[in-house]
Write an enzyme that holds these catalytic residues in place. Structure first.
Site, PDB file in Angstrom:
ATOM      1  N   ASN A 204     -75.895 -31.796  67.425  1.00  0.00           N
ATOM      2  CA  ASN A 204     -75.458 -31.416  66.074  1.00  0.00           C
ATOM      3  C   ASN A 204     -73.938 -31.241  66.001  1.00  0.00           C
ATOM      4  O   ASN A 204     -73.337 -30.625  66.860  1.00  0.00           O
ATOM      5  CB  ASN A 204     -76.116 -30.106  65.667  1.00  0.00           C
ATOM      6  CG  ASN A 204     -77.572 -30.054  66.028  1.00  0.00           C
ATOM      7  OD1 ASN A 204     -78.341 -30.901  65.609  1.00  0.00           O
ATOM      8  ND2 ASN A 204     -77.946 -29.087  66.860  1.00  0.00           N
TER       9      ASN A 204
ATOM     10  N   GLU B  81     -74.238 -34.588  75.429  1.00  0.00           N
ATOM     11  CA  GLU B  81     -74.146 -34.124  74.036  1.00  0.00           C
ATOM     12  C   GLU B  81     -72.698 -34.170  73.553  1.00  0.00           C
ATOM     13  O   GLU B  81     -72.424 -34.506  72.405  1.00  0.00           O
ATOM     14  CB  GLU B  81     -74.726 -32.715  73.888  1.00  0.00           C
ATOM     15  CG  GLU B  81     -76.153 -32.533  74.420  1.00  0.00           C
ATOM     16  CD  GLU B  81     -77.155 -33.591  73.965  1.00  0.00           C
ATOM     17  OE1 GLU B  81     -76.984 -34.140  72.858  1.00  0.00           O
ATOM     18  OE2 GLU B  81     -78.095 -33.884  74.732  1.00  0.00           O
TER      19      GLU B  81
HETATM   20  N1  TRP Z   1     -80.382 -36.709  70.437  1.00  0.00           N
HETATM   21  C1  TRP Z   1     -80.915 -35.892  71.492  1.00  0.00           C
HETATM   22  C2  TRP Z   1     -80.238 -36.374  72.754  1.00  0.00           C
HETATM   23  O1  TRP Z   1     -80.522 -37.390  73.275  1.00  0.00           O
HETATM   24  C3  TRP Z   1     -82.387 -36.031  71.650  1.00  0.00           C
HETATM   25  C4  TRP Z   1     -83.223 -34.986  70.988  1.00  0.00           C
HETATM   26  C5  TRP Z   1     -83.067 -33.658  71.066  1.00  0.00           C
HETATM   27  C6  TRP Z   1     -84.392 -35.185  70.234  1.00  0.00           C
HETATM   28  N2  TRP Z   1     -84.070 -33.031  70.385  1.00  0.00           N
HETATM   29  C7  TRP Z   1     -84.890 -33.940  69.870  1.00  0.00           C
HETATM   30  C8  TRP Z   1     -85.070 -36.300  69.829  1.00  0.00           C
HETATM   31  C9  TRP Z   1     -86.051 -33.792  69.127  1.00  0.00           C
HETATM   32  C10 TRP Z   1     -86.243 -36.171  69.077  1.00  0.00           C
HETATM   33  C11 TRP Z   1     -86.720 -34.909  68.729  1.00  0.00           C
HETATM   34  O2  TRP Z   1     -79.343 -35.772  73.219  1.00  0.00           O
HETATM   35 ZN    ZN Z   2     -78.615 -38.421  73.363  1.00  0.00          ZN
END
Ligand code: TRP
Ligand code: ZN
Length: 879
Positions: free
Chosen positions: A270, A303
């Site tokens: 985020n 991240e």
């Molecule tokens: N974007 C996140 C990552 O790869 C992945 C992720 C975190 C996610 N929480 C999630 C994907 C919940 C699907 C549902 O760092």
């Molecule tokens: Zn990721």
């Protein structure tokens, strides 16, 4: 809960949104039992889509309280409200829309949307969780400016966070307070975050290369601030690295991270407010292993890197997921290679690819790096999207060279900063940088399956000419019966019988080197090398230059030369693995025919050779000395023979333990120096080597060795050594085992992350009564269905890491797993769906097991009210 629905979403149906949301003003009146959200959207028609008239907003598990258009309340006649959509027909060109919704975070056990983790209220919006907070066009190509006001009880929720900058705050009369956050960057809804709770904060700062100071804040449960040092250090390292390697700096004045206990995945990027599974933040030597430290560094960096690859440049739609995930994993791997040991990092990454992605690619859930369709997007956060996606990026870097690849990245950022784009846009940036036509390379994104690469060689000594013949075959995958040839970069060197690298002159190229890239483009292709004056042994696919299965008829002599002399550390390790895989498979055959088991002397001698070369990276040496695991061996068999693998693996390990006992003991003593714990490459190497020696010694455990192991467990000042000893003890039925497990529980029962290890160790035990133990563990007072870490540490570990017990021929392991999936699906479909995976791998098992596994898949399938998540996996797998 979602009703079962076979609705498939297709990439070919993609259409731009009819309306754009320029601004969103959220007013969140927080309460764990009933939260009210007022969302005010500044909306305008997308000029490119004039023919679409209605505004479609998604919503999930929401109650709609009120809706106003330009200040006028709408009546039910003005809109259509269904379970998952709010549609406003004939919306004007440009308008303001106010929507008030309410829902209960406490009742949200999916950990998707706004939910409660302990006493912390937090959000998870990727991929489609924002629709559980308010009605919104919940798709990544709608990018908006967010302003978020949070109102909450000051006592219960002293800390209130959202994306961007805190711009205002104040007190209200009734014990409540409010804050207002503004994010200056446009973002898709999946990057929205909100956190409220009583949180402590560990702070640090980072000065960018441009001289700006960034405040770094890690929020944790009070008392845990002291355990954030390593996470903060990793963050600073990642920030510096991205400046140096990719010229990318951070773009806000504050970088916030919140650690929560209940989280479906590893962490979430985020904007300006990452939310992490606490497992990837909290560390000190007493509670975290070396592996935990490595994961923390990797996930923190991952991240952080998303801020450019994912947030600044985001995905147009979820079919493009690998655009951000494959690229970010690639960046993470490169970072970790630079921080720790490049050779060790590469081997670990390739092992993960082979053990998890290759099986996916040959199973019912196989999909391309850019899928064509899905039922539930949460099921597509896969090792194919992530790890294979990263390998595809790596091939580009290998073929174009680091500098050109970097130029391609610069072009990608320059062209697409602030936009939601596609994998095609990324490839075009690489084409622009290199001047190459990557048409054929794009097949890596559209075709599923792992290509098999069959290589043969011919040496014409009279003419000093060496020819390699390469043939690629990609097996069929669901919906893709035949494949076009891939562009496969095969890095090669040749060694003479003494292990000297030979100068290479590929026909058509003038420069001479000892390593070259053969770019294979045809199904069958020959590469000729001239002036090869002595018989060569090929070192192929060096550094694992492409995600393929290499088949070359090496002799044992060839492999021994490569093991001793290959200048590519990956292929040196690979030679050892190949020798061991072959040997174990051969012993399995001999055992079947009733022959007495015997480890050949040449093998023990060769193994002992490695044991004595101590002037190298010790972590690498520990990898060389680790035998292929049951899973590695299963990967090498057409039909997996669970019990023979287990038996022979154990036999070989025990033989090596017995015959080389003195050497193992010498290593153990040399590196068991009781120096205070430090986390760095040298100390990690020493511990890895010592603990692999211990695991061999414990493969033939005398009283004396069990006592030694127990002493390490008790006396170690760090979790790495303590746990390594406990793992060894847990595989042996002895009084020391019981004693150690009890001590561990008594000491750590109130440390959830450590207690997970206690659950996992028991679920992983090869002892024959393990299923009974696991059934007891899920009724243990500390077992918790809401906490995914705990669920995975028992059920996930048993089904994924305990082949000998999970695959018991009476089918009890499968039935147990199916029961738990059905139960969990009502609470947390995302985690339930991930637990299905072991059952989907039936294809390579013997017919009896196939039948038993399918029976459970059908049983799950016929359960009423299945989530879309579980439905998709079992329906695609049981056919
Ligand atoms: N974007 C996140 C990552 O790869 C992945 C992720 C975190 C996610 N929480 C999630 C994907 C919940 C699907 C549902 O760092
Ligand atoms: Zn990721």
């Amino acid at each position: 809960m979602e009703a079962k629905s076979p609705n498939t979403i297709y990439l070919k149906d993609y259409k731009e949104p009819a309306f754009l949301v320029n601004t969103i003003d959220l007013n969140v009146a927080l309460d764990a039992d009933l939260t009210k959200v007022k969302s005010t959207l500044g909306i305008m028609r997308n000029p490119k889509m004039p023919e679409q008239k209605s505004l479609v907003l998604q919503g999930d598990a929401l109650t709609l309280n009120e809706i106003q258009l330009n200040g006028t309340p709408l009546t039910p006649a003005d809109y259509t409200l269904s379970n998952n959509e709010l549609i406003i027909k004939d919306a004007p060109e440009e308008f303001s829309l106010m929507i008030e919704t309410q829902f209960s975070p406490r009742e949200n056990t999916t950990l998707n949307g706004l939910y409660l983790s302990g006493d912390i209220l937090c959000t998870q919006c990727e991929a489609e969780g924002f629709r559980r907070i308010t009605y919104f066009p919940d798709r990544p190509d709608v990018m908006s400016l967010y302003t978020t006001t949070i109102i909450a009880d000051k006592q219960k929720y002293p800390v209130l966070l959202s994306n961007g900058n805190l711009i205002d705050s104040g007190l209200l009369g009734d014990g409540k307070h409010w804050v207002k956050w503004q994010d200056p960057y446009r973002k898709p809804s999946y990057l929205f975050a909100l956190v409220a709770g009583n949180l402590g904060c560990a702070e640090d700062s980072f000065v960018t290369r441009s001289g700006r100071s960034v405040a770094l804040k890690v929020y944790v449960e009070p008392g845990n601030e002291v355990n954030c040092t390593y996470a903060l250090q990793s963050l600073k390292n990642a920030m510096r690295w991205d400046e140096l390697r990719f010229g990318r700096g951070y773009d806000l004045d504050t970088y916030m991270i919140v650690a929560v206990s209940d989280f479906n995945m590893g962490a979430m990027e985020n904007k300006g407010l990452n939310i992490f599974n606490a497992k990837y933040i909290l560390a000190n030597p007493a509670i975290a292993t070396d592996q935990d430290y490595e994961f923390i560094e990797a996930v923190i960096a991952h991240e952080y890197f998303h801020n450019w690859t994912g947030n600044r440049v985001t995905c147009r739609d979820w079919f493009q997921l690998s655009l951000k995930e494959g690229l970010t994993i690639f960046r993470e791997h490169e970072f970790c290679a630079d921080q720790q040991s490049r050779e060790v990092e590469r081997i670990k990454n390739v092992r993960k690819l082979r053990l998890e992605q290759f099986p996916q690619d040959e199973g019912p859930m196989a999909h391309p790096v850019r899928p064509d369709s899905y039922i539930e997007i949460n099921n597509f956060y896969t090792v194919t999207i992530y790890e294979k996606g990263a390998e595809v990026i790596r091939m580009l870097q290998t073929m174009l060279g680091r500098d050109t690849f970097r130029q391609g990245m610069d072009i990608y950022f320059a062209r697409h900063d602030g936009h939601a784009v596609t994998i095609e846009d990324f490839v075009q940036a690489m084409e622009a940088a290199s001047g190459r036509d990557l048409t054929q390379f794009r097949r890596w994104y559209t075709q599923a399956g792992t290509p098999e690469l069959y290589v043969t060689s011919n040496y014409d000594s009279a003419n000093c000419r060496y020819t390699l013949r390469l043939e690629q075959v990609c097996p069929p995958t669901p919906m893709q019966t035949s494949k076009e040839p891939f562009l496969i970069p095969v890095t090669v060197s040749l060694f003479d019988l003494m292990g000297q690298p030979l100068p290479l002159q590929m026909s058509g190229s003038l420069n001479e080197a000892t390593e070259q890239i053969m770019e294979m483009t045809q199904s069958v292709q020959e590469f000729q090398f001239n002036n090869i004056t002595s018989y060569p042994i090929p070192s192929l696919l060096r550094d694992f230059s492409a995600p393929v299965k290499l088949r070359y008829p090496y002799t044992t002599q060839d492999l021994l030369v490569l093991m001793r002399h290959d200048t590519d550390s990956f292929n040196r390790w690979e030679a050892v693995q190949t020798i061991e895989n072959r040997l174990i498979l051969q012993l399995i055959d001999e055992d079947k025919s009733g022959a007495a088991l015997c480890l050949p002397v040449w093998f023990t001698d060769a193994f002992a050779e490695n044991l004595s070369v101590r002037n190298q990276n010790l972590q690498y040496l520990a990898l060389l000395l680790a035998l292929p695991s049951d899973k590695d061996l299963a990967n090498e068999m057409t039909i997996i023979l669970v019990e023979p693998i287990f038996k022979i693996h154990k036999f070989v390990k025990r033989e090596l333990a017995t015959q080389l006992k003195d050497q193992w003991m010498a290593i153990y003593k040399e590196y068991n120096d009781n120096k205070p714990y430090q986390f760095n490459a040298i100390a990690v190497g020493q511990r890895s080597l010592k603990n692999i020696a211990l695991s061999y010694l414990m493969a033939n455990p005398t009283d004396e060795i069990r006592q030694l192991c127990l002493r390490q467990f008790v006396n170690a000042d760090n979790m790495t050594d303590s746990l390594a000893a406990l793992v060894c003890l847990s595989q042996v039925d002895c009084p020391e085992r019981v004693e150690a497990l009890n001590k561990f529980y008594d000491k750590w029962q109130n440390e959830p992350l450590v207690l997970d290890k206690w659950f996992a160790i028991q679920a992983q035990s090869h002892l024959p009564n393990t299923l009974e133990v696991v059934k007891q563990l899920i009724t243990h007072p500390k077992f918790n269905w809401i906490n995914p870490n705990r669920v995975r540490s028992v059920i996930g570990v048993f089904a994924m890491l305990n082949d000998i017990n999970f695959h018991a021929l009476n089918g009890d392991g499968y039935a147990f797993l199916a029961d738990q999936i059905i139960h969990l699906d009502n609470l947390n479909p995302q985690v339930a769906a991930r637990l299905c995976e072991p059952l989907t791998r039936w294809r390579r098992h013997i017919p009896e097991r196939q039948a038993l596994m399918k029976k459970q898949l059908f049983r799950i399938m016929s359960t009423p009210n299945l989530s879309r998540d579980v439905y998709e996996i079992v329906s695609k797998s049981s056919g």
